[in-house]
Design an enzyme around this catalytic site. Structure first.
Site, PDB file in Angstrom:
ATOM      1  CG  ASP A  57      22.502 -59.873 -60.432  1.00 33.19           C
ATOM      2  OD1 ASP A  57      22.673 -60.896 -61.122  1.00 33.19           O
ATOM      3  OD2 ASP A  57      22.977 -59.742 -59.285  1.00 33.19           O
ATOM      4  CG  ASP A  58      22.714 -62.764 -65.668  1.00 31.78           C
ATOM      5  OD1 ASP A  58      23.063 -62.261 -66.742  1.00 31.78           O
ATOM      6  OD2 ASP A  58      22.682 -63.992 -65.447  1.00 31.78           O
ATOM      7  NE  ARG A 105      22.228 -69.457 -64.265  1.00 33.24           N
ATOM      8  CZ  ARG A 105      22.251 -68.162 -64.040  1.00 33.24           C
ATOM      9  NH1 ARG A 105      23.354 -67.473 -64.219  1.00 33.24           N
ATOM     10  NH2 ARG A 105      21.185 -67.540 -63.621  1.00 33.24           N
ATOM     11  CG  ASP A 143      27.560 -64.771 -60.522  1.00 31.96           C
ATOM     12  OD1 ASP A 143      28.038 -65.692 -59.829  1.00 31.96           O
ATOM     13  OD2 ASP A 143      26.338 -64.635 -60.708  1.00 31.96           O
ATOM     14  CG  ASP A 159      22.685 -67.819 -55.659  1.00 34.03           C
ATOM     15  OD1 ASP A 159      23.052 -66.642 -55.517  1.00 34.03           O
ATOM     16  OD2 ASP A 159      22.844 -68.462 -56.710  1.00 34.03           O
TER      17      ASP A 159
HETATM   18  C1  DGJ Z   1      24.130 -66.302 -59.375  1.00 38.12           C
HETATM   19  C2  DGJ Z   1      24.269 -65.268 -58.302  1.00 38.12           C
HETATM   20  O1  DGJ Z   1      24.615 -65.841 -57.104  1.00 38.12           O
HETATM   21  C3  DGJ Z   1      22.958 -64.499 -58.211  1.00 38.12           C
HETATM   22  O2  DGJ Z   1      23.028 -63.589 -57.158  1.00 38.12           O
HETATM   23  C4  DGJ Z   1      22.726 -63.809 -59.522  1.00 38.12           C
HETATM   24  O3  DGJ Z   1      23.715 -62.856 -59.750  1.00 38.12           O
HETATM   25  C5  DGJ Z   1      22.688 -64.826 -60.637  1.00 38.12           C
HETATM   26  N1  DGJ Z   1      23.859 -65.669 -60.629  1.00 38.12           N
HETATM   27  C6  DGJ Z   1      22.587 -64.152 -61.969  1.00 38.12           C
HETATM   28  O4  DGJ Z   1      22.696 -65.026 -63.002  1.00 38.12           O
END
Ligand code: DGJ
Length: 718
Positions: free
Chosen positions: A359-360, A434, A469, A538
């Protein structure tokens, strides 16, 4: 089937179980006659009720009793005696009155794709041309029918056939006038972490409206609305569902006026919108999906699901077995290195999980969410991407990578080089969300940069899966590059988004793309066109997910909902739920895991293995089955849904009883969708009952004595 009766100048559009009908009246207006359960092709003009109302205004040149306000109108415009909401609004150099009359029609064998906007594939399509002769404007109304589904698709094109530009102040996709039936309206409002909570309201005189002004279709309100009767529930009563195939600012309205009829219309939100059409240019509205059911919301939803699975979602992936992922986000957030990631891969080796998603945080300088977005090159100091990909592949798993292509942080190489590439108004400090800004996708050079920088990574590394995303809504609806046409910014942003999706997603046809916008904040049919599944929310708490997934299923199929098992106490709401419950609820979609599996006991890892095995056994139900919602957790202390195979041979029942009540009442769940004349063996109970009895007598369900207990039963026809 599309049929035109020359004598009465009536169109009959017939999809499975429904008729949609309108005629060209003597003044050249398109007069809506009927939308509902299939009826006979008779002269329906007897049903047109025109009265001489006080304070009405008639059509120019017509006698009394001919106010457009009385007509059910397929394409109302502003300023000519229809005082209700109009579908289109023009501005011809200050003159805002348009006068559209019927010109001609054509029936096409195949629905043409919409230019620049994703749409549903379709066959037989009626195109009706309306013309404003004074201004040389043509409006094309498209209607597509389906033999196999109770669905009509509608969209509109506006063409400038004159030699002068004009401005569109409103260009909705559709308008339907239905007779008074004391309608109620169902919508899917929500917020980040609690998307698509079903809401039902009575309609009264005035305008009921839902919209988004955020530049994204949004988690605050989904582009979905259903009109239902008072008696409508999951399995009975009339339901009309409307869903816009669009990812930006939308609006839906339901207006009840003096005649008590209801007008439903919508499309791109015109709140801060206008569009200049130069000579020979055309504006294409996004498509509206209209579903009719006379057997309740369940049948309406199943029609949406079938439509999207058959005619919208990428056929390369839609009914293929889905990756079962382990995602590192909730396990590590930004705090990871190659070794830590390899350990996660190690830990799930024997569980059946088959895809590791990084992920990120792997790119630019991104150790927190304040920097790095836009810099799509590997942060070599932090992670060796090649090593982790090789390690993942060597261990028999596929590899997935996270991107957020539409965004930039002010702290980034990209922003340093191109501060003007972010959407903002010169001289004003831009609003951040953000800590990030949105890239101006109205500009070709910005789109080219995104496509090239993301594609470079996808070309250089053997990546199997991408999570796309998008973590903030838009502000400052203005683009310097559009100048005075700033009101075109949001729609052009969305067209730009489709352009980069088209180029990246279709540029890598073997990569599986999952959509995401802080979870489910851009969950709409247009996104499903590119992404066969979307991270639903989320919020991964099993109880909250019963509500979110129940609401999302109103129009989106289970296979499009990405659902993960996460750790307890849950990171979003602190709740503890049993591991088995988390597995059962996450198995109601494209399942996966999102927790630090290196910290799990052998027993928990074995539990993952049996959840994954069971999931794979039942996966065809999730991919192709018919969903029956049985118990709504927003209305009672019970969530239950049933998924039945199309041939009714197998089925699964999943339920959660959220709160354990001592000495509580019995829980009897009444099945739906089974073959009444067959017997079903329920493996987990070692019990056989007839379909008829399971539907009418029900199944007494015993939950374990704890909160958030679930059951997950498999039914097999004997
Ligand atoms: C929001 C996403 O919904 C999460 O699952 C994750 O990927 C974060 N962003 C990462 O910044």
């Amino acid at each position: 089937m599309i049929y035109f009766d020359k004598k009465t100048k009536t169109f009959y559009l017939e999809s499975k179980n429904l008729t949609y009908s309108f005629c060209v009246n003597r003044y050249g207006f398109l007069q809506h006659l009927y939308f509902g359960k299939r009826i006979d092709r008779e002269d329906l003009t007897s049903g047109v009720c025109l009265v001489d109302r006080g304070h009405a205004s008639n059509i120019a040149g017509a006698f009394r009793y001919n106010s457009l306000n009385e007509y059910k109108n397929e394409c109302p415009t502003y300023g000519r005696s229809d005082y209700r909401e109009s579908m289109l609004a023009f501005n011809f150099d200050g003159v805002r009155v348009g006068d559209l009359v019927f010109d001609s029609f054509d029936v096409l064998d195949k629905k043409p794709s919409l230019v620049g906007i994703p749409s549903v594939k379709g066959g037989e399509t009626l195109v009706v041309k309306m013309k404003d002769g004074m201004h040389d404007v043509a409006v094309l109304l498209y209607y597509t029918v389906f033999e196999d589904l109770p669905v009509i698709l509608r969209h509109t094109e506006i063409l400038n056939e004159s030699d002068k530009p004009f401005v569109l102040d409103r260009a909705y996709s559709f308008c339907v006038d239905l007779p008074s039936k004391k309608w109620e309206v169902i919508t899917l409002p929500g917020a980040h972490l609690r998307e698509r909570f079903i809401e039902r309201n009575k309609l009264s005189h005035g305008i009921f409206s839902i919209d988004s002004k955020r530049g994204v279709s949004s988690g605050q309100m989904n582009p979905f609305m259903a009109l239902v009767r008072k008696n409508t529930d999951e399995s009975q009563g009339e339901a009309y569902g409307f869903n816009l195939v669009y990812s930006g600012d939308f609006i839906f309205k339901a207006q009840i006026e003096e005649n008590d009829n209801v007008r439903i219309l919508g499309g791109v939100n015109d709140y801060d919108f206008s569009w200049e059409l130069k000579p020979s240019e055309r504006f294409t509205s996004p498509e509206t999906v209209m579903v009719y059911s006379d057997k309740g919301l369940g049948e309406m939803s199943r029609a949406f699901h079938d439509l999207y699975r058959k005619y919208l979602i990428n056929e390369r992936f839609v009914s293929k077995s889905r990756p079962i992922v382990i995602n590192n986000w909730e396990a590590t957030y930004f705090d990871f290195n190659t070794k830590k990631l390899c350990k996660i891969v190690d830990s799930v080796k024997n569980t059946g999980i088959d895809t590791f998603v990084l992920d990120d945080g792997w790119f630019g300088v991104r150790n927190h969410d304040k920097s790095g977005l836009g810099d799509w090159f590997v942060n070599e100091e932090k992670v060796n991407l090649r090593e982790i990909i090789d390690y993942t592949h060597k261990n028999g798993l596929k590899f997935g990578l996270w991107f957020e292509p539409e965004m930039v942080n002010e702290q980034s190489e990209l922003y340093k080089a191109h501060p003007d590439w972010a959407i903002k108004v010169e001289g004003l400090t831009p609003c951040t969300g953000r800590d990030q800004l949105v890239l101006d996708l109205t500009r070709k050079e910005v789109r080219d940069y995104i496509v090239e920088s993301v594609s470079k990574i996808l070309r250089e590394y053997p990546i199997d899966y991408v999570k796309w995303d998008m973590n903030r809504s838009l502000t400052e609806n203005y683009s310097k590059w559009l100048g005075v046409n700033g009101k075109e910014t949001h729609h052009r942003y969305v067209l730009g988004l489709y352009d980069i999706c088209e180029r990246i997603v279709n540029g890598f046809p073997n990569i599986f793309f999952e959509g995401c916008a802080s979870g489910g904040c851009r969950f709409d049919p247009a996104m499903l066109y590119y992404f066969p599944q979307i991270w639903t929310s989320d919020d991964s708490d099993a109880y909250m997910r019963t509500i979110i997934q129940y609401g999302t299923s109103m129009c989106y199929p289970l296979s499009s909902q990405s659902c993960h098992v996460s750790v307890c106490p849950n990171h979003q709401c602190g709740r503890n739920t049993p591991f088995s419950s988390r597995g059962d609820i996450a198995s109601l979609g494209a399942t996966g895991y999102e927790l630090d599996t290196t910290k799990l006991s052998e027993e928990d890892l074995m539990a993952i293995k049996s959840q994954v095995d069971k999931y794979r056994l039942n996966e065809r139900l999730i991919l192709d089955g018919d969903l029956y919602r049985l118990n709504n957790p927003l209305e009672e202390n019970l969530f239950a849904v049933m998924v039945v195979s199309k041939d009714k041979r197998v089925a699964k029942l999943t339920a959660m009883r959220p709160i354990s009540i001592p000495n509580g009442v019995e829980t009897r769940i009444y099945a739906q969708g089974l073959d009444e004349n067959a017997h079903y063996y329920i493996k987990e109970l070692d019990l056989t009952l007839s379909g008829r009895n399971l539907i009418n007598f029900g199944l007494l369900v015993k939950f374990t004595n704890n909160d958030f207990a679930t059951i997950d039963y498999t039914f097999e026809k004997r």
